[in-house]
Design an enzyme around this catalytic site. Structure first.
Site, PDB file in Angstrom:
ATOM      1  N   ASP A 185      -6.618  -0.383   3.193  1.00 28.43           N
ATOM      2  CA  ASP A 185      -5.272   0.182   3.337  1.00 28.43           C
ATOM      3  C   ASP A 185      -5.300   1.468   4.153  1.00 28.43           C
ATOM      4  OD1 ASP A 185      -4.804  -1.896   1.673  1.00 28.43           O
ATOM      5  OD2 ASP A 185      -4.328  -0.700  -0.102  1.00 28.43           O
TER       6      ASP A 185
ATOM      7  N   SER B  52       0.807  -1.229   0.000  1.00 33.24           N
ATOM      8  CA  SER B  52       0.000   0.000   0.000  1.00 33.24           C
ATOM      9  C   SER B  52       0.836   1.272   0.000  1.00 33.24           C
ATOM     10  CB  SER B  52      -1.012   0.007   1.154  1.00 33.24           C
ATOM     11  OG  SER B  52      -0.463   0.441   2.346  1.00 33.24           O
TER      12      SER B  52
HETATM   13  C1  GLA Z   1      -5.244  -3.222  -2.862  1.00 32.75           C
HETATM   14  C2  GLA Z   1      -6.459  -2.351  -2.590  1.00 32.75           C
HETATM   15  C3  GLA Z   1      -7.149  -2.789  -1.292  1.00 32.75           C
HETATM   16  C4  GLA Z   1      -7.477  -4.280  -1.326  1.00 32.75           C
HETATM   17  C5  GLA Z   1      -6.239  -5.093  -1.716  1.00 32.75           C
HETATM   18  C6  GLA Z   1      -6.536  -6.548  -1.935  1.00 32.75           C
HETATM   19  O1  GLA Z   1      -4.275  -3.024  -1.885  1.00 32.75           O
HETATM   20  O2  GLA Z   1      -6.080  -0.998  -2.482  1.00 32.75           O
HETATM   21  O3  GLA Z   1      -8.309  -2.016  -1.081  1.00 32.75           O
HETATM   22  O4  GLA Z   1      -8.558  -4.543  -2.178  1.00 32.75           O
HETATM   23  O5  GLA Z   1      -5.628  -4.599  -2.902  1.00 32.75           O
HETATM   24  O6  GLA Z   1      -6.929  -7.158  -0.754  1.00 32.75           O
END
Ligand code: GLA
Length: 389
Positions: free
Chosen positions: A174, A128
């Site tokens: 995230d 993230s």
């Molecule tokens: C990305 C997205 C999250 C989530 C993940 C998978 O990080 O930003 O919101 O969906 O993928 O779990």
């Protein structure tokens, strides 16, 4: 982790400037223990943060312009706070513009600022980096005008920034994690009610991140296609079961009844989401009971489901999971984050993390010839302003 040297220098320069009021913000990275592709289906997730950071400093300007420099990308961009619009082609500055626009849309009157950003979080690695950037910018812009927005609300504004300016149909996991997970804890987040439970992480649990070296780029459309498929599945399911508003409401027996109506691909996407929600609940139990082996087995099942049913793996991730599982002391390993590349999270005893990490690295290097980036997870404090002069 210490503040990068150029940040203390930048802070001094800013403080010496005529506008005054320098700000320093520090935001961790997110490591999802389990609950992948669950958030935008209103399900459950179990993430924590870790001590690798995005840093941002800012000093106010006397106009309504934002000049933002990314040390990692080596670029500076300038934009006006008035009339912000998503730009084309997509670039990192869209996250910054998006956050500024959403904050103003929420009623915060911002002022111009010179912002410098540096991140230790590898980009496109499932940790993230984008949400961490969004929060760093949001906290910085707010601090510059002496305002604050409560953590859950700020998480939602940053999520909107990503959806509207990066075009990614991301969920809330995230941004919520980086704002709300306390040091030494994971959070169990109900992505529908947004109820948060702080789950203390047992000190004997060790987690290792290893990057397979393939960068994913969420704005490239593959992530959104999964969200579209889930939406299409809900539409089909709701014809027979109108109480299904999201895949969170789906039960295994109803899924089986609708197998033919859904067709093979949508059926498997749904099966991942339904089984993943169950795995999150079992993982909380395993953590509370201190059962490393049980958590490891859930990691393996999660990875298999993401690979075979959700189809978000790649050859490099498969090689790395194999390398991790072949290492002495690993109880389970799985891709982390959206997939399509990025990191594998392995679980082992905390008193063995360094030997286990070395073995994973060596095993991966033997197969691929690549020395991967690694990090031992350390659940850190949430996003915060650490200095304001
Ligand atoms: C990305 C997205 C999250 C989530 C993940 C998978 O990080 O930003 O919101 O969906 O993928 O779990």
């Amino acid at each position: 982790m210490n503040m990068p040297a150029r940040f203390s220098e930048a802070l001094n320069d800013f403080s010496a400037g005529t506008a005054g009021g320098a700000v320093l913000v520090k935001v961790p990275a997110r490591v999802n223990i389990i609950g992948e592709h669950s958030d935008y289906n209103n399900g459950f997730v179990l993430p924590m943060s870790t001590a690798i950071f995005t840093w941002a400093t800012a000093s106010p300007r006397d106009d309504r312009k934002i000049e933002v420099t990314s040390h990692n990308i080596g670029e500076t961009c300038l934009f006006e706070l008035d009339g912000i619009q998503p730009g084309q082609p997509f670039s990192w500055v869209e996250y910054v513009k998006g956050v500024a626009a959403e904050l103003e849309g929420f009623g915060i009157v911002l002022r111009g600022a010179d912002i410098l950003i540096e991140s230790d979080i590898p980009l496109g690695a499932g940790l993230s980096s984008s949400a961490s950037l969004e929060l760093a910018v949001a906290k910085t812009l707010l601090a510059v005008v002496g305002e604050s927005v409560a953590g859950p609300e700020l998480a939602k504004l940053c999520q909107k920034a990503e959806q509207n300016y990066a075009g990614v149909r991301c969920g809330i996991m995230d941004q919520y994690t980086l704002n709300c997970a306390e040091e030494g804890h994971a959070i169990l987040l109900d992505c529908r009610s947004l109820e948060v439970f702080q789950i203390p992480m047992p000190p004997e649990f060790g987690f290792i991140l290893t990057d397979c070296g393939v960068k994913h780029r969420l704005p490239d459309g593959r992530f959104n296609s999964r969200a579209d498929e889930c939406e299409a599945a809900v539409e089909i399911l709701a014809r027979n079961a109108p109480d299904i508003e999201s895949l969170r409401d789906l039960r295994t027996d109803v899924l089986e009844v609708n197998r033919t109506a859904l067709g093979d691909v949508l059926y498997r996407r749904c099966r991942h989401v339904v089984s993943e929600n169950e795995r999150v609940k079992s993982a909380v139990q395993a953590i509370e009971d201190g059962e490393l082996q049980k958590l490891g087995a859930l990691f393996d099942a999660c990875h298999t489901s993401l690979r075979d049913d959700y189809e978000v793996s790649c050859d490099e991730l498969e090689a790395l999971v194999k390398a991790a599982n072949a290492s002495n002391g690993v109880f389970g390993a799985r891709m982390v984050g959206a997939g399509f590349g990025g990191c594998v999270l392995s679980v082992c005893r905390s008193d063995r993390v360094s030997e286990v990490a070395t073995e994973i690295r060596a095993n991966y290097a033997t197969v691929t010839g690549q020395e991967p980036w690694q990090h031992i997870v350390e659940p850190a404090k949430p996003a915060r302003v650490i200095t304001q002069s």
